[in-house]
Write a protein that holds these residues in place. Structure first.
Motif, PDB file in Angstrom:
ATOM      1  N   ASP A 170       0.829  -1.206   0.000  1.00 39.83           N
ATOM      2  CA  ASP A 170       0.000   0.000   0.000  1.00 39.83           C
ATOM      3  C   ASP A 170       0.863   1.256   0.000  1.00 39.83           C
ATOM      4  OD1 ASP A 170      -2.406  -1.349  -0.076  1.00 39.83           O
ATOM      5  OD2 ASP A 170      -2.602  -1.442   2.103  1.00 39.83           O
ATOM      6  N   ASP A 171       1.973   1.216   0.742  1.00 44.28           N
ATOM      7  CA  ASP A 171       2.897   2.355   0.742  1.00 44.28           C
ATOM      8  C   ASP A 171       3.519   2.544  -0.636  1.00 44.28           C
ATOM      9  OD1 ASP A 171       2.713   3.035   3.572  1.00 44.28           O
ATOM     10  OD2 ASP A 171       3.724   1.140   3.922  1.00 44.28           O
ATOM     11  N   TYR A 172       3.842   1.429  -1.303  1.00 37.44           N
ATOM     12  CA  TYR A 172       4.398   1.514  -2.659  1.00 37.44           C
ATOM     13  C   TYR A 172       3.383   2.103  -3.622  1.00 37.44           C
ATOM     14  CZ  TYR A 172       5.764  -0.049  -7.325  1.00 37.44           C
ATOM     15  OH  TYR A 172       6.043  -0.108  -8.665  1.00 37.44           O
ATOM     16  N   LYS A 173       2.129   1.647  -3.536  1.00 34.87           N
ATOM     17  CA  LYS A 173       1.087   2.195  -4.407  1.00 34.87           C
ATOM     18  C   LYS A 173       0.917   3.698  -4.184  1.00 34.87           C
ATOM     19  CE  LYS A 173      -2.265  -0.666  -3.380  1.00 34.87           C
ATOM     20  NZ  LYS A 173      -3.622  -1.280  -3.408  1.00 34.87           N
ATOM     21  N   GLN A 174       0.992   4.110  -2.937  1.00 37.61           N
ATOM     22  CA  GLN A 174       0.861   5.534  -2.639  1.00 37.61           C
ATOM     23  C   GLN A 174       2.021   6.318  -3.243  1.00 37.61           C
ATOM     24  OE1 GLN A 174      -1.883   6.979  -1.124  1.00 37.61           O
ATOM     25  NE2 GLN A 174      -0.858   8.820  -1.935  1.00 37.61           N
ATOM     26  N   GLU A 175       3.229   5.738  -3.190  1.00 38.26           N
ATOM     27  CA  GLU A 175       4.389   6.386  -3.824  1.00 38.26           C
ATOM     28  C   GLU A 175       4.137   6.606  -5.306  1.00 38.26           C
ATOM     29  OE1 GLU A 175       8.147   4.559  -3.386  1.00 38.26           O
ATOM     30  OE2 GLU A 175       8.100   4.509  -1.203  1.00 38.26           O
ATOM     31  N   VAL A 176       3.624   5.567  -5.974  1.00 39.20           N
ATOM     32  CA  VAL A 176       3.360   5.662  -7.411  1.00 39.20           C
ATOM     33  C   VAL A 176       2.318   6.734  -7.694  1.00 39.20           C
ATOM     34  CG1 VAL A 176       2.470   4.418  -9.421  1.00 39.20           C
ATOM     35  CG2 VAL A 176       4.018   3.268  -7.833  1.00 39.20           C
ATOM     36  N   MET A 177       1.248   6.768  -6.880  1.00 36.83           N
ATOM     37  CA  MET A 177       0.202   7.767  -7.070  1.00 36.83           C
ATOM     38  C   MET A 177       0.733   9.180  -6.844  1.00 36.83           C
ATOM     39  SD  MET A 177      -2.413   6.134  -8.066  1.00 36.83           S
ATOM     40  CE  MET A 177      -3.588   7.482  -7.973  1.00 36.83           C
ATOM     41  N   ASP A 178       1.584   9.346  -5.843  1.00 37.60           N
ATOM     42  CA  ASP A 178       2.167  10.670  -5.572  1.00 37.60           C
ATOM     43  C   ASP A 178       3.049  11.116  -6.731  1.00 37.60           C
ATOM     44  OD1 ASP A 178       0.900  10.678  -3.135  1.00 37.60           O
ATOM     45  OD2 ASP A 178       2.670  10.090  -1.982  1.00 37.60           O
ATOM     46  N   GLU A 179       3.835  10.188  -7.287  1.00 37.46           N
ATOM     47  CA  GLU A 179       4.696  10.519  -8.422  1.00 37.46           C
ATOM     48  C   GLU A 179       3.871  10.905  -9.647  1.00 37.46           C
ATOM     49  OE1 GLU A 179       7.232   7.201  -9.101  1.00 37.46           O
ATOM     50  OE2 GLU A 179       8.317   7.419  -7.194  1.00 37.46           O
ATOM     51  N   LEU A 180       2.773  10.157  -9.875  1.00 37.65           N
ATOM     52  CA  LEU A 180       1.902  10.456 -11.004  1.00 37.65           C
ATOM     53  C   LEU A 180       1.243  11.815 -10.844  1.00 37.65           C
ATOM     54  CD1 LEU A 180       0.546   9.547 -13.626  1.00 37.65           C
ATOM     55  CD2 LEU A 180      -1.192   8.381 -12.249  1.00 37.65           C
ATOM     56  N   GLU A 181       0.785  12.114  -9.633  1.00 33.71           N
ATOM     57  CA  GLU A 181       0.152  13.404  -9.370  1.00 33.71           C
ATOM     58  C   GLU A 181       1.130  14.556  -9.572  1.00 33.71           C
ATOM     59  OE1 GLU A 181      -2.077  15.704  -5.670  1.00 33.71           O
ATOM     60  OE2 GLU A 181      -1.920  13.509  -5.667  1.00 33.71           O
ATOM     61  N   ALA A 182       2.370  14.358  -9.105  1.00 34.28           N
ATOM     62  CA  ALA A 182       3.388  15.401  -9.286  1.00 34.28           C
ATOM     63  C   ALA A 182       3.688  15.611 -10.756  1.00 34.28           C
ATOM     64  CB  ALA A 182       4.655  15.019  -8.512  1.00 34.28           C
ATOM     65  N   MET A 183       3.720  14.542 -11.534  1.00 33.30           N
ATOM     66  CA  MET A 183       3.991  14.638 -12.964  1.00 33.30           C
ATOM     67  C   MET A 183       2.859  15.401 -13.683  1.00 33.30           C
ATOM     68  SD  MET A 183       4.615  11.517 -15.663  1.00 33.30           S
ATOM     69  CE  MET A 183       5.829  10.808 -14.536  1.00 33.30           C
ATOM     70  N   LEU A 184       1.618  15.089 -13.299  1.00 31.20           N
ATOM     71  CA  LEU A 184       0.470  15.767 -13.918  1.00 31.20           C
ATOM     72  C   LEU A 184       0.473  17.260 -13.591  1.00 31.20           C
ATOM     73  CD1 LEU A 184      -2.328  13.102 -13.289  1.00 31.20           C
ATOM     74  CD2 LEU A 184      -1.239  13.684 -15.474  1.00 31.20           C
ATOM     75  N   GLU A 185       0.808  17.577 -12.342  1.00 30.51           N
ATOM     76  CA  GLU A 185       0.857  19.006 -11.948  1.00 30.51           C
ATOM     77  C   GLU A 185       1.950  19.727 -12.702  1.00 30.51           C
ATOM     78  OE1 GLU A 185       1.376  19.155  -7.767  1.00 30.51           O
ATOM     79  OE2 GLU A 185      -0.709  18.572  -7.303  1.00 30.51           O
ATOM     80  N   LYS A 186       3.081  19.061 -12.920  1.00 37.44           N
ATOM     81  CA  LYS A 186       4.209  19.680 -13.636  1.00 37.44           C
ATOM     82  C   LYS A 186       3.857  19.960 -15.084  1.00 37.44           C
ATOM     83  CE  LYS A 186       9.082  18.935 -14.749  1.00 37.44           C
ATOM     84  NZ  LYS A 186      10.238  17.998 -14.612  1.00 37.44           N
ATOM     85  N   ASN A 187       3.067  19.057 -15.693  1.00 40.64           N
ATOM     86  CA  ASN A 187       2.739  19.185 -17.111  1.00 40.64           C
ATOM     87  C   ASN A 187       1.464  20.009 -17.361  1.00 40.64           C
ATOM     88  OD1 ASN A 187       4.936  17.599 -17.810  1.00 40.64           O
ATOM     89  ND2 ASN A 187       3.766  15.694 -17.691  1.00 40.64           N
ATOM     90  N   SER A 188       0.774  20.374 -16.278  1.00 43.92           N
ATOM     91  CA  SER A 188      -0.487  21.130 -16.458  1.00 43.92           C
ATOM     92  C   SER A 188      -0.213  22.622 -16.613  1.00 43.92           C
ATOM     93  CB  SER A 188      -1.385  20.886 -15.258  1.00 43.92           C
ATOM     94  OG  SER A 188      -0.795  21.359 -14.072  1.00 43.92           O
TER      95      SER A 188
END
Length: 232
Positions: free
Chosen positions: A214-232
């Motif tokens: 679950d901690d790993y999944k959260q890491e992946v979600m946080d990375e994806l969210e950061a990537m989306l914010e960077k590209n928005s």
């Protein structure tokens, strides 16, 4: 039992791993996760000594026995034999280590018990392997792997062709197994049920996850969210 020390791997101009370490104990449960192409298969080949590293050292206990299972293992089963016949032959092939005599004194009973622990229903124990489903063949292949008396089992995407009930049976068999286990899988159900220590293969590195799946999944979600914010 098994270790990779300061391992670097080059493929032509590409560096796949750079100065990684991994140490596997006798009863350790290790889960390897990461995107496709990150190097998980190469890491397994290093552990099995099927490929040498460019730099670094692979160390194995001189008495260590490893067994490897992949989604293709079932393809090599003898189709005309029944699961019980196949495991009895394998028991005769493999020399036992610390055997209490149960396996050799009553090999059919032991084979049937082992097949049952791998999730193969008793009615399928004496059906020709060619008439079994893909999931049933996978369970026979796992039974073959266990009766080879390995110290460490390496499982490469073992849940392919398995339904939820079979995945649960596989997890139970892994938890009951006394040796070490290395699992490459995207299946959160299996990794969580076997309480693996998680390592992520990424960016030429091998990183231990501080927590569970679950901690790993959260890491992946946080990375994806950061990537989306960077590209928005």
């Amino acid at each position: 039992m098994l270790s990779l020390t300061n391992i670097t791997v080059h493929f032509g101009q590409r560096t796949l791993f750079e100065h990684i370490d991994l140490f596997i104990g006798q009863r350790e449960r290790v889960g390897l996760v990461g995107r496709n192409g990150a190097g998980k298969s190469t890491l397994l080949k290093l552990l099995l000594e099927e490929e040498p590293p460019t730099e670094g050292e692979v160390r194995r206990n001189h008495r260590l026995r490893t067994a490897y299972y992949s989604q293709h293992s079932a393809e090599s089963l003898p189709l005309e034999a029944t699961p019980v016949e196949h495991l009895i032959r394998k028991l005769q092939e493999f020399s036992s280590k610390e055997d209490d005599g149960t396996k050799q004194s009553n090999p059919e009973q032991y084979s049937r018990k082992l097949l049952g622990s791998c999730g193969l229903a008793s009615h399928a124990h004496k059906i020709p392997i060619k008439d079994l489903s893909g999931g049933q063949k996978a369970r026979v292949a796992i039974g073959e792997l266990i009766c080879s008396y390995p110290d460490i089992i390496i499982l490469d995407e073992p849940t392919n062709n398995l339904d939820i009930e079979s995945i649960d049976a596989l997890a139970e068999a892994i938890n009951a197994y006394a040796g070490g286990v290395i699992i490459v899988s995207h299946d959160a159900r299996l990794i969580t049920a076997t309480e693996c220590v998680l390592y992520v293969v990424e960016n030429r590195n091998l990183r231990k996850v501080d927590g569970d799946f679950d901690d790993y999944k959260q890491e992946v979600m946080d990375e994806l969210e950061a990537m989306l914010e960077k590209n928005s």
